[in-house]
Motif scaffolding. Structure first.
Motif, PDB file in Angstrom:
ATOM      1  N   ALA A 108       0.835  -1.207   0.000  1.00 52.28           N
ATOM      2  CA  ALA A 108       0.000   0.000   0.000  1.00 52.28           C
ATOM      3  C   ALA A 108       0.869   1.256   0.000  1.00 52.28           C
ATOM      4  O   ALA A 108       0.496   2.276  -0.575  1.00 52.28           O
ATOM      5  CB  ALA A 108      -0.919  -0.004   1.220  1.00 52.28           C
ATOM      6  N   GLU A 109       2.048   1.187   0.642  1.00 50.55           N
ATOM      7  CA  GLU A 109       2.939   2.345   0.738  1.00 50.55           C
ATOM      8  C   GLU A 109       3.751   2.587  -0.533  1.00 50.55           C
ATOM      9  O   GLU A 109       4.028   3.715  -0.893  1.00 50.55           O
ATOM     10  CB  GLU A 109       3.921   2.193   1.923  1.00 50.55           C
ATOM     11  N   ASP A 110       4.170   1.503  -1.181  1.00 48.26           N
ATOM     12  CA  ASP A 110       5.036   1.634  -2.355  1.00 48.26           C
ATOM     13  C   ASP A 110       4.664   0.542  -3.347  1.00 48.26           C
ATOM     14  O   ASP A 110       4.956  -0.640  -3.115  1.00 48.26           O
ATOM     15  CB  ASP A 110       6.504   1.518  -1.925  1.00 48.26           C
ATOM     16  N   ARG A 111       4.052   0.923  -4.444  1.00 49.51           N
ATOM     17  CA  ARG A 111       3.546  -0.057  -5.410  1.00 49.51           C
ATOM     18  C   ARG A 111       4.651  -0.848  -6.093  1.00 49.51           C
ATOM     19  O   ARG A 111       4.385  -1.847  -6.748  1.00 49.51           O
ATOM     20  CB  ARG A 111       2.665   0.647  -6.446  1.00 49.51           C
ATOM     21  N   ARG A 112       5.897  -0.431  -5.944  1.00 46.98           N
ATOM     22  CA  ARG A 112       7.022  -1.181  -6.528  1.00 46.98           C
ATOM     23  C   ARG A 112       7.394  -2.392  -5.669  1.00 46.98           C
ATOM     24  O   ARG A 112       8.148  -3.255  -6.095  1.00 46.98           O
ATOM     25  CB  ARG A 112       8.246  -0.279  -6.669  1.00 46.98           C
ATOM     26  N   ILE A 113       6.862  -2.431  -4.455  1.00 43.86           N
ATOM     27  CA  ILE A 113       7.218  -3.476  -3.497  1.00 43.86           C
ATOM     28  C   ILE A 113       6.049  -4.445  -3.324  1.00 43.86           C
ATOM     29  O   ILE A 113       4.903  -4.016  -3.178  1.00 43.86           O
ATOM     30  CB  ILE A 113       7.583  -2.850  -2.129  1.00 43.86           C
ATOM     31  N   ASN A 114       6.358  -5.730  -3.341  1.00 44.16           N
ATOM     32  CA  ASN A 114       5.357  -6.760  -3.075  1.00 44.16           C
ATOM     33  C   ASN A 114       5.548  -7.304  -1.667  1.00 44.16           C
ATOM     34  O   ASN A 114       6.675  -7.543  -1.240  1.00 44.16           O
ATOM     35  CB  ASN A 114       5.466  -7.917  -4.069  1.00 44.16           C
TER      36      ASN A 114
END
Length: 178
Positions: A108-114
């Protein structure tokens, strides 16, 4: 063969047999890395049986445990926590995902991170695995008293803590030569 020759051959066979069974480790028994290597070999041999019974690969067990204990962990943090190379972890995660054991979700904070978490199927596997891990741990530590177990855990915590303060995130131990 005469009686003397047969006795000598029997004696030589017994000595050779004893030599095969006993190895003099000498100073290596007090060498920590060597002792850990031996212990790891014994544990790995016994662990294979447990993982086969649960239906999981030995390398996947730690991943399942960390995911169960840290729902929503990032792949990078998981990689760092297990001292795995990214490529190693990617293969494990792909297999677990194909088996329906985990899901990846965009942060939710950083769309590049799963972020990663176990599915219901993965949680059921964890329950089964956790029970077997506890049994395995009890078997390994059975020669030790409760006080010795506590002391051993404290010593390992201290040694591991020393490495953690010296290591940088992303540092990965060299792959096993085994």
């Amino acid at each position: 063969m005469s009686g003397t020759s047969a006795t000598r051959a029997s004696s030589e066979t017994r000595v050779a047999s004893e030599a095969e069974r006993q190895v003099n480790y000498g100073f290596l028994r007090s060498n920590f890395p060597f002792s850990i290597r031996l212990l790891r070999g014994f544990v790995r041999r016994e662990s294979q049986r447990i993982f086969d019974e649960v239906g999981i690969l030995p390398g996947d067990a730690s991943v399942v445990a960390i995911l169960a204990l840290n729902p929503g962990i990032t792949q990078t943090k998981l990689c760092d926590s297990l001292l795995l190379k990214k490529s190693q972890l990617a293969v494990i995660l792909r297999g677990m995902s194909e088996q329906g054991l985990l899901v990846r979700k965009e942060s939710a904070e950083d769309r590049r991170i799963n972020t990663l978490r176990l599915t219901k199927k993965g949680e059921k596997l964890w329950e089964k695995l956790r029970e077997r891990i506890d049994q395995h741990n009890e078997l390994i530590l059975s020669p030790l008293s409760d006080g010795e177990r506590r002391a051993l855990n404290q010593l390992f915590d201290k040694i591991i803590g020393g490495f953690e303060t010296r290591s940088m995130p992303g540092d990965v131990a060299a792959p096993d030569a085994d």
